[in-house]
Design a protein around this motif. Structure first.
Motif, PDB file in Angstrom:
ATOM      1  N   ASP A 130     -16.482   8.577  -5.035  1.00 36.52           N
ATOM      2  CA  ASP A 130     -17.118   7.595  -4.153  1.00 36.52           C
ATOM      3  C   ASP A 130     -16.187   6.444  -3.771  1.00 36.52           C
ATOM      4  OD1 ASP A 130     -16.947   6.427  -6.621  1.00 36.52           O
ATOM      5  OD2 ASP A 130     -19.049   5.803  -6.733  1.00 36.52           O
ATOM      6  N   ASP A 131     -14.895   6.603  -4.048  1.00 32.93           N
ATOM      7  CA  ASP A 131     -13.917   5.563  -3.728  1.00 32.93           C
ATOM      8  C   ASP A 131     -13.473   5.723  -2.279  1.00 32.93           C
ATOM      9  OD1 ASP A 131     -11.786   3.799  -3.527  1.00 32.93           O
ATOM     10  OD2 ASP A 131     -10.873   4.395  -5.433  1.00 32.93           O
ATOM     11  N   PRO A 132     -13.627   4.692  -1.434  1.00 28.76           N
ATOM     12  CA  PRO A 132     -13.213   4.826  -0.030  1.00 28.76           C
ATOM     13  C   PRO A 132     -11.698   4.813   0.153  1.00 28.76           C
ATOM     14  CG  PRO A 132     -13.947   2.580  -0.457  1.00 28.76           C
ATOM     15  CD  PRO A 132     -14.236   3.364  -1.703  1.00 28.76           C
ATOM     16  N   ALA A 133     -10.954   4.497  -0.893  1.00 31.33           N
ATOM     17  CA  ALA A 133      -9.494   4.387  -0.780  1.00 31.33           C
ATOM     18  C   ALA A 133      -8.847   5.755  -0.592  1.00 31.33           C
ATOM     19  CB  ALA A 133      -8.922   3.719  -2.024  1.00 31.33           C
ATOM     20  N   ARG A 134      -7.638   5.736  -0.045  1.00 34.89           N
ATOM     21  CA  ARG A 134      -6.793   6.919   0.049  1.00 34.89           C
ATOM     22  C   ARG A 134      -5.387   6.537  -0.410  1.00 34.89           C
ATOM     23  NH1 ARG A 134      -7.231   9.333   5.963  1.00 34.89           N
ATOM     24  NH2 ARG A 134      -7.091   7.146   6.543  1.00 34.89           N
ATOM     25  N   PHE A 135      -4.594   7.539  -0.792  1.00 38.91           N
ATOM     26  CA  PHE A 135      -3.219   7.269  -1.198  1.00 38.91           C
ATOM     27  C   PHE A 135      -2.398   6.810   0.001  1.00 38.91           C
ATOM     28  CE2 PHE A 135      -4.041  11.034  -4.197  1.00 38.91           C
ATOM     29  CZ  PHE A 135      -4.496  10.216  -5.216  1.00 38.91           C
ATOM     30  N   THR A 136      -1.537   5.805  -0.246  1.00 43.07           N
ATOM     31  CA  THR A 136      -0.563   5.370   0.750  1.00 43.07           C
ATOM     32  C   THR A 136       0.820   5.384   0.106  1.00 43.07           C
ATOM     33  OG1 THR A 136      -0.515   3.000   0.214  1.00 43.07           O
ATOM     34  CG2 THR A 136      -2.325   3.779   1.639  1.00 43.07           C
ATOM     35  N   GLU A 137       1.829   5.071   0.907  1.00 45.87           N
ATOM     36  CA  GLU A 137       3.199   5.028   0.389  1.00 45.87           C
ATOM     37  C   GLU A 137       3.369   3.973  -0.696  1.00 45.87           C
ATOM     38  OE1 GLU A 137       3.441   7.003   4.388  1.00 45.87           O
ATOM     39  OE2 GLU A 137       2.373   5.280   3.558  1.00 45.87           O
ATOM     40  N   ASN A 138       2.437   3.021  -0.788  1.00 43.22           N
ATOM     41  CA  ASN A 138       2.539   1.947  -1.783  1.00 43.22           C
ATOM     42  C   ASN A 138       1.650   2.167  -3.006  1.00 43.22           C
ATOM     43  OD1 ASN A 138       4.364   0.391  -0.169  1.00 43.22           O
ATOM     44  ND2 ASN A 138       2.624  -0.245   1.096  1.00 43.22           N
ATOM     45  N   THR A 139       0.956   3.297  -3.073  1.00 44.29           N
ATOM     46  CA  THR A 139       0.105   3.569  -4.233  1.00 44.29           C
ATOM     47  C   THR A 139       0.974   3.777  -5.475  1.00 44.29           C
ATOM     48  OG1 THR A 139      -1.561   4.627  -2.827  1.00 44.29           O
ATOM     49  CG2 THR A 139      -1.631   5.118  -5.195  1.00 44.29           C
ATOM     50  N   LEU A 237       3.897   9.954   3.672  1.00 44.84           N
ATOM     51  CA  LEU A 237       2.814  10.801   3.194  1.00 44.84           C
ATOM     52  C   LEU A 237       2.348  11.719   4.311  1.00 44.84           C
ATOM     53  CD1 LEU A 237       2.942   8.910   0.795  1.00 44.84           C
ATOM     54  CD2 LEU A 237       0.440   8.871   0.773  1.00 44.84           C
ATOM     55  N   ILE A 238       2.117  12.981   3.953  1.00 43.13           N
ATOM     56  CA  ILE A 238       1.704  13.992   4.926  1.00 43.13           C
ATOM     57  C   ILE A 238       0.305  14.467   4.581  1.00 43.13           C
ATOM     58  CG2 ILE A 238       2.225  16.237   5.947  1.00 43.13           C
ATOM     59  CD1 ILE A 238       5.125  15.860   5.079  1.00 43.13           C
ATOM     60  N   GLY A 239      -0.620  14.284   5.507  1.00 42.10           N
ATOM     61  CA  GLY A 239      -1.990  14.742   5.316  1.00 42.10           C
ATOM     62  C   GLY A 239      -2.677  14.896   6.657  1.00 42.10           C
ATOM     63  N   ALA A 240      -3.736  15.705   6.684  1.00 42.22           N
ATOM     64  CA  ALA A 240      -4.418  16.012   7.942  1.00 42.22           C
ATOM     65  C   ALA A 240      -5.890  15.637   7.909  1.00 42.22           C
ATOM     66  CB  ALA A 240      -4.260  17.495   8.272  1.00 42.22           C
ATOM     67  N   ASP A 241      -6.256  14.663   7.050  1.00 41.58           N
ATOM     68  CA  ASP A 241      -7.652  14.230   6.946  1.00 41.58           C
ATOM     69  C   ASP A 241      -8.566  15.423   6.676  1.00 41.58           C
ATOM     70  OD1 ASP A 241      -6.855  11.598   7.487  1.00 41.58           O
ATOM     71  OD2 ASP A 241      -7.031  11.913   9.645  1.00 41.58           O
ATOM     72  N   GLY A 242      -8.163  16.241   5.686  1.00 39.26           N
ATOM     73  CA  GLY A 242      -8.885  17.483   5.420  1.00 39.26           C
ATOM     74  C   GLY A 242      -9.610  17.501   4.090  1.00 39.26           C
ATOM     75  N   GLU A 243     -10.277  16.407   3.725  1.00 33.84           N
ATOM     76  CA  GLU A 243     -10.969  16.351   2.436  1.00 33.84           C
ATOM     77  C   GLU A 243     -12.167  17.307   2.408  1.00 33.84           C
ATOM     78  OE1 GLU A 243     -11.607  12.612   0.274  1.00 33.84           O
ATOM     79  OE2 GLU A 243     -10.689  11.616   2.009  1.00 33.84           O
ATOM     80  N   TYR A 277      -8.216  13.935  -4.303  1.00 36.73           N
ATOM     81  CA  TYR A 277      -6.994  13.460  -3.648  1.00 36.73           C
ATOM     82  C   TYR A 277      -7.334  13.131  -2.199  1.00 36.73           C
ATOM     83  CZ  TYR A 277      -4.825  16.268  -7.412  1.00 36.73           C
ATOM     84  OH  TYR A 277      -4.472  16.832  -8.609  1.00 36.73           O
ATOM     85  N   ALA A 278      -6.691  12.114  -1.658  1.00 33.68           N
ATOM     86  CA  ALA A 278      -6.908  11.767  -0.252  1.00 33.68           C
ATOM     87  C   ALA A 278      -5.678  11.044   0.270  1.00 33.68           C
ATOM     88  CB  ALA A 278      -8.143  10.883  -0.094  1.00 33.68           C
ATOM     89  N   ILE A 279      -5.148  11.513   1.368  1.00 33.03           N
ATOM     90  CA  ILE A 279      -3.902  10.994   1.938  1.00 33.03           C
ATOM     91  C   ILE A 279      -4.186  10.126   3.160  1.00 33.03           C
ATOM     92  CG2 ILE A 279      -1.909  11.701   3.332  1.00 33.03           C
ATOM     93  CD1 ILE A 279      -1.191  12.129   0.557  1.00 33.03           C
ATOM     94  N   ASP A 280      -3.525   8.980   3.207  1.00 32.39           N
ATOM     95  CA  ASP A 280      -3.502   8.155   4.409  1.00 32.39           C
ATOM     96  C   ASP A 280      -2.142   8.364   5.071  1.00 32.39           C
ATOM     97  OD1 ASP A 280      -3.385   6.224   6.371  1.00 32.39           O
ATOM     98  OD2 ASP A 280      -4.160   4.602   5.119  1.00 32.39           O
ATOM     99  N   ALA A 281      -2.119   9.170   6.139  1.00 29.55           N
ATOM    100  CA  ALA A 281      -0.866   9.499   6.822  1.00 29.55           C
ATOM    101  C   ALA A 281      -0.626   8.622   8.047  1.00 29.55           C
ATOM    102  CB  ALA A 281      -0.871  10.969   7.220  1.00 29.55           C
ATOM    103  N   THR A 282      -1.170   7.411   8.024  1.00 26.84           N
ATOM    104  CA  THR A 282      -1.056   6.517   9.187  1.00 26.84           C
ATOM    105  C   THR A 282       0.403   6.287   9.574  1.00 26.84           C
ATOM    106  OG1 THR A 282      -3.123   5.394   8.646  1.00 26.84           O
ATOM    107  CG2 THR A 282      -1.559   4.210  10.054  1.00 26.84           C
TER     108      THR A 282
END
Length: 331
Positions: A130-139, A237-243, A277-282
């Protein structure tokens, strides 16, 4: 361009080789692969003469030095990567992921060769459902298993060699890949091939663990984007918003193969199983302009299911030994 691809007979590496040959006619590739159980010569069949395959260990300093000296670019995919195996025997993960990476870094340092390092989002640990956060380069790094901890160690080696020795390197941490040429020990191909064999899929726990899925083609297109446009010394970070949770993945596979969505069994969860796991590829999208082809997980999964259905000759030789290993472990 002369490129050295380590682990190029493995899942992501072999797909990278295929994608590169299709899209970049000026590239010649040398694949260095130890051909452990996860490396498959059949994944590279028919790619000569643009691909030269060398059987060897990335921890073999003499061999690595010779190959790196003859390269303009090194892309490092080679890794021990299966979490269950790392829990049973951590040492090969230390040998390959840490010592192997060190060996490559020393070689690219000596010969001043551009280097790209492939890593995983698992170095960041996991997130609550239930955590809205995603991994970023600074995690901050917070690995959970021998696999993810050795990948974290390899990332830190790269960062140190960039800062201390001026190695020209970039790093990418990617979410879970799926697609053709993936070993049947892994979650999605195991479920697909089980259903094709008339075997009910098995899910750890309640199947609620969430992974951020990305098609392997999109991952490899992102790697090329970073090689060509990325800033040296940086991590992307590489991700496609595919949770998607594991239960839903299995239900989709069953439905796409004409089975009831609930035709699976639940089994005891594995130790230290990360929840989400959740990636923020912004940064990759905004700074480098990358976007995925497979924005919808269902369509990418459909392509993958079709590939395994149509390529039984590729996966069948692996299947019996894989299932015997799982059975011995009670899985």
């Amino acid at each position: 361009m002369r490129m050295l691809v380590t682990g190029g007979a493995g899942f992501i590496g072999a797909n990278f080789v295929h994608t590169t040959l299709e899209e970049r006619p000026d590239v010649e590739i040398t694949v260095l692969d130890a051909f452990t159980y996860a490396g498959n010569e059949a994944s590279l069949t028919g790619l000569e003469p643009r691909v030269t395959v060398v059987k060897g260990d990335i921890a073999d300093a003499e061999l690595v030095d010779r190959l790196v000296a003859d390269s303009d670019l090194v892309v490092h995919f080679a890794a021990e990567s299966h979490n269950d195996n790392s829990l049973a025997n951590p040492w090969p993960f230390v040998q390959t992921n840490v010592i192997g990476t060190y060996t490559l870094l020393e070689a690219v340092r000596r010969h001043e060769v551009r280097y790209h390092h492939i890593s995983t989002d698992e170095v960041y640990g996991d997130l609550e459902l239930d955590d809205p956060a995603r991994f970023t380069e600074n995690t901050p790094y917070n690995p959970s298993s021998p696999y993810s901890s050795t990948k974290a160690a390899s990332d830190l080696l790269v960062r140190a060699w960039v800062r201390s020795f001026g190695v020209r390197a970039t790093i990418s941490n990617c979410s879970n890949n799926y697609g053709p040429y993936q070993h049947v020990e892994k979650f999605i191909p195991r479920q697909i091939t089980n259903v094709l064999d008339g075997v009910r899929p098995k899910l750890y726990g309640q199947g609620l663990n969430v992974r951020d899925w990305i098609h392997v083609t999109d991952h490899n297109r992102a790697v090329w984007t970073i090689i060509e446009k990325g800033q040296l010394g940086e991590t992307y970070l590489i991700g496609a918003d595919g949770e998607v949770d594991n239960r839903t993945v299995v239900e989709m596979i069953l439905q796409q193969l004409g089975q009831d969505a609930d035709a699976f069994d639940l089994v005891t969860d594995r130790p230290g199983h990360d929840m989400r796991y959740a990636i923020d590829a912004t940064r990759l999208r905004t700074e480098l302009g990358w976007t995925p082809i497979y924005e919808d997980f269902r369509s990418g999964l459909s392509q993958t299911v079709a590939w395994y259905r149509d390529n039984e000759a590729w996966w069948r030789p692996q299947k019996q030994a894989t299932e015997a290993k799982y059975a011995a472990a009670g899985q």
